[in-house]
Design an enzyme around this catalytic site. Structure first.
Site, PDB file in Angstrom:
ATOM      1  N   GLU A   1       5.799   3.076   9.598  1.00 16.50           N
ATOM      2  CA  GLU A   1       6.446   4.207   8.939  1.00 16.50           C
ATOM      3  C   GLU A   1       7.767   4.623   9.558  1.00 16.50           C
ATOM      4  OE1 GLU A   1       3.137   6.695   6.987  1.00 16.50           O
ATOM      5  OE2 GLU A   1       2.218   5.909   8.805  1.00 16.50           O
TER       6      GLU A   1
ATOM      7  N   GLY B   1       2.799   1.274  16.741  1.00 18.69           N
ATOM      8  CA  GLY B   1       2.751   1.397  15.282  1.00 18.69           C
ATOM      9  C   GLY B   1       4.153   1.428  14.710  1.00 18.69           C
TER      10      GLY B   1
ATOM     11  N   GLY C   1       0.827  -1.211   0.000  1.00 15.17           N
ATOM     12  CA  GLY C   1       0.000   0.000   0.000  1.00 15.17           C
ATOM     13  C   GLY C   1       0.854   1.251   0.000  1.00 15.17           C
TER      14      GLY C   1
ATOM     15  N   GLY D   1      -0.122  -6.451   3.478  1.00 15.27           N
ATOM     16  CA  GLY D   1       1.185  -7.102   3.502  1.00 15.27           C
ATOM     17  C   GLY D   1       1.893  -6.889   4.824  1.00 15.27           C
TER      18      GLY D   1
ATOM     19  N   GLN E   1       8.630  -5.191   8.640  1.00 14.06           N
ATOM     20  CA  GLN E   1       8.207  -3.792   8.525  1.00 14.06           C
ATOM     21  C   GLN E   1       9.404  -2.856   8.672  1.00 14.06           C
ATOM     22  OE1 GLN E   1       5.287  -3.017   7.323  1.00 14.06           O
ATOM     23  NE2 GLN E   1       4.031  -2.479   9.067  1.00 14.06           N
TER      24      GLN E   1
ATOM     25  N   ASN F   1       4.088  -8.881  16.741  1.00 16.13           N
ATOM     26  CA  ASN F   1       4.557 -10.084  16.051  1.00 16.13           C
ATOM     27  C   ASN F   1       5.981  -9.869  15.554  1.00 16.13           C
ATOM     28  OD1 ASN F   1       4.962 -12.396  14.608  1.00 16.13           O
ATOM     29  ND2 ASN F   1       3.230 -12.128  13.222  1.00 16.13           N
ATOM     30  N   PRO F   2       6.969 -10.419  16.251  1.00 12.59           N
ATOM     31  CA  PRO F   2       8.361 -10.170  15.879  1.00 12.59           C
ATOM     32  C   PRO F   2       8.672 -10.525  14.420  1.00 12.59           C
ATOM     33  CG  PRO F   2       8.236 -11.337  17.977  1.00 12.59           C
ATOM     34  CD  PRO F   2       6.843 -11.273  17.445  1.00 12.59           C
TER      35      PRO F   2
HETATM   36 MO1  MOS Z   1       0.616   5.414   5.088  1.00 15.61          MO
HETATM   37  S1  MOS Z   1       1.535   6.886   4.035  1.00 15.61           S
HETATM   38  O1  MOS Z   1      -0.213   6.180   6.286  1.00 15.61           O
HETATM   39  O2  MOS Z   1      -0.201   4.413   4.048  1.00 15.61           O
END
Ligand code: MOS
Length: 698
Positions: free
Chosen positions: A665, A662, A237, A470, A598, A591-592
């Site tokens: 990002e 989270g 995404g 994903g 990520q 989840n390691p």
């Molecule tokens: Mo993200 S840029 O919040 O899909």
């Protein structure tokens, strides 16, 4: 205000768990949007504008219509009307006006994708071209200050930073530039749409089935209950699949012309550069004032963003500088140049990714100017409370990340002198950059829990319209549901990706796990309050996303630190990154297995943004010239050296019941700066513009 009445005790959470859908993905049986079966399927291929601004004066579709297999050719003259005038601007066949290169001017529907594509090439369009502007010019007379950013006010000033800068022992003023970049998930945007009895059923590669449903309902003048949106598997995404773009609207519009038949449209890789958003280019002016000991007295960060005349999206790059470091005075501003190009959108760490390049390079430059180690400079400017809001942090472990990273990376052995280490013809250097990302919670998700079977062996069906793009939402939410119900993961049947399960927030803003997870915990709590732990078959409870009772009391952010080594070839200027380390403090890691992916993905993209990614606009036509993977390079295996990830245990009781912050990002934030800083250390050449290419070192 609602809040879970029993503590969340992690058992499955924190334990490595393979993706439940993994076997399907590996076997190729997990269906992505374009593989959705449909009756009487038709394929859509568009005709697109070749000018940036103008008007269609004539369209001849006769040759296209005569081609075998062609069922319809839609143009602005015969396409169904949308309910919302606003969408006329978005290039979905509502008017003859051309607002951007690549805008849809016609759509062919045919029984095969080959016929649709060939027929599209036979449509002849006459246009009158008008003058346009496509490339960012920070001195443009059209520059304006937007009303607001997604993250709050556009201009945030504390004290008198100019006076503080003038009075500072050391003042650094620098300008940094970041380019336009385009999202390139493995799966391109794709939609399958079908109208049946006035209902619109859409399969879409989206990060947010609810948001897509809202956008479609508004555009077509339908009740949301008359629109179904489904996204079972999404192949990446990164933000562009968060909003709803003209491709989805066009597919639904075309399907309206052929009721009962399903219409499918997957973008070509080249079309990914046209209408589905991008990260806008930025020009960022940063000034830092400090005393001789390196204590910051002023931070200013003034941003000019590339924008669009069609719609507003502001890359909030300066917001990064509001909370990173303590300084008595501060100013952050954002201004936009509206251009005759498509609308920018969210792209992994919107704001923080480009903003941290400027902010963290400036800190490195200041450290060098002061003769202070760049990590030490950051430690000396660690704030007691959030400099922006004045609130205490729910937890802030940037210092711990920097210290742990320094130890693991071997920072203590670093010779601070630049251009000091030449090994086999390559200049080597190391650099550091800090990372931060907020912990938002999207309201408005709904979760339903239902017992299947009775007593100790009962299973639980958990429904929520979350999206797995994903990142591993199926695994993470299964573990959270199991712990919230205090049962093993094998008793959870998680169902996601369908508006049939009610409204839900997006897979975005690094907030999916927080928003959906808190909702599931709330529903589980209500379920157990109502039925205890020995339910009867069919017992059911639901919940909406609870507010966070601590939202106004604490500032909530994840933090991290990146350490990189770069090598720059002494003769050719080629730049390589043999080694990267990211250390993160991002709350409890659910989840390691998927978390590690990520972080690695974010760091890889940071490398990619630092060295490769740049969409080059041709000002004459207003389109991206390097519009494929031959011209737009994203980092691949050969570009990536050793990646090392570590996260610190962090127990944050304020963010949500699970303690998660989270992680989608933060992995990218600060990477490009760390690489630029390392490149300076290697060569003595300071590069303030991304991507960093070999010519900078020659
Ligand atoms: Mo993200 S840029 O919040 O899909």
């Amino acid at each position: 205000m609602t809040t879970a009445s029993r503590p969340f005790v992690p058992h499955a959470v924190g334990t490595a768990m393979p993706r439940p859908e993994g076997p399907q993905k590996v076997r190729g049986t997990a269906r992505y949007t374009v593989e959705t079966p449909g009756s009487d399927a038709l394929y859509l291929f568009p005709v697109q504008a070749g000018v940036a601004r103008g008007r269609v004066t004539a369209i001849d579709t006769s040759a296209a219509e005569a081609l075998e297999g062609v069922v319809a050719v839609l143009t602005h003259e015969n396409a169904p009307r949308l309910a919302r005038e606003a969408d006329a601007d978005h290039g979905v066949l509502q008017s003859s006006t051309i607002h951007q290169h690549g805008q849809y001017l016609a759509a062919v529907l045919a029984t095969s994708s080959e016929s649709a594509r060939e027929a599209a090439s036979l449509v002849s369009v006459e246009v009158v071209e008008e003058p346009h502007a496509a490339v960012l010019d920070e001195d443009s007379p059209d520059l304006y200050t937007p009303e607001a950013l997604v993250v709050g006010v556009t201009d945030d000033t504390r004290g008198d930073p100019e006076a503080a800068l003038a009075a500072s022992a050391v003042t650094l003023r620098r300008t940094y530039r970041t380019p336009m970049e385009h999202h390139q998930p493995l799966e391109p945007h794709a939609t399958v749409a079908c109208w049946e009895d006035g209902r619109l059923v859409v399969h879409d590669a989206t990060q947010a089935v609810s948001w897509t449903r809202q956008a479609l309902a508004a555009a077509f003048g339908l009740d949301e209950s008359d629109v179904d949106v489904v996204a079972q598997h999404v192949g990446g995404g990164f933000g562009s699949k968060g909003g709803t773009h003209p491709n989805t609207m066009l597919t639904a519009l075309a399907a309206q012309a052929v009721p009962g038949r399903s219409v499918r449209y997957a973008l070509t890789r080249q079309q990914m550069f046209d209408l589905v958003g991008y990260r806008p280019a930025t020009v960022q002016h940063v000034a830092l004032g400090a005393d001789r000991e390196g204590r910051l007295t002023a931070i200013t960060h003034d941003v000019v963003d590339q924008g669009s005349k069609i719609g507003e999206f502001v890359e909030p790059a300066a917001a990064f500088s509001r909370g990173m470091y303590a300084a008595e005075t501060r100013r952050t501003t954002h201004r936009v140049v509206p251009l005759d190009i498509g609308v920018p959108t969210f792209m992994r760490a919107p704001g923080e990714a480009p903003g941290s390049f400027a902010g963290e390079c400036a800190m490195d430059e200041l450290a060098i100017e002061l003769g202070i180690d760049p990590i030490e400079l950051r430690l000396r400017n660690e704030p007691e409370v959030d400099p922006e809001s004045g609130l205490p942090y729910s937890s802030r472990n940037l210092v711990a990340c920097l210290r742990r990273g320094a130890e693991r990376f071997g920072w203590a052995d670093r010779d601070p002198a630049p251009r000091a280490r030449l090994v086999d013809g390559w200049w080597h250097g190391t650099g550091v950059g800090s990372a931060s990302f907020p912990v938002p919670r999207f309201p408005g998700s709904e979760a339903t829990i239902r017992a299947t079977g009775t007593g100790d062996t009962a299973g639980y069906t958990v429904e929520i319209a979350a999206s797995d793009i994903g990142q591993g939402a199926r695994a993470a939410l299964t573990a959270i549901a199991a712990d919230a119900l205090d049962v093993g993961v094998e008793r959870i049947d998680l169902r996601i990706g369908d508006t049939a399960f009610g409204p839900a927030g997006p897979a975005g803003g690094s907030a999916g796990t927080t928003s959906w997870g808190a909702t599931i915990v709330e529903a589980a709590d209500r379920f157990r309050d109502k039925y205890g732990d020995h339910p009867e078959d069919g017992d059911e409870a639901d919940a909406h996303t609870p507010d966070n009772p601590w939202a106004g009391e604490y500032s909530m952010h994840a933090f991290g630190a990146h350490f990189v080594e770069v090598a720059v070839h002494a003769d050719t200027g080629e730049i390589r990154v043999p080694r990267m380390l990211g250390v993160f403090a991002a709350g409890r890691i659910v989840n390691p297995l998927t978390a590690r992916s990520q972080f690695l993905g974010g760091m890889t993209w940071g490398l990619s943004a630092a060295l490769h990614e740049e969409s080059v606009l041709d000002d004459r036509f207003g389109h991206v010239v390097n519009r494929d993977f031959a011209g737009y390079h994203v980092a691949t295996n050969a570009d990536v050296g050793t990646l090392d990830v570590e996260w610190l245990d962090e127990d944050d009781p304020y963010v949500n019941p699970m303690g998660t912050k989270g992680i989608g990002e933060i992995g990218i934030v600060g990477v490009a700066a760390a690489i630029a800083n390392a490149a300076y250390h290697a060569t003595g050449v300071r590069v303030r513009s991304l991507p960093i290419t070999l010519d900078a070192f020659l």
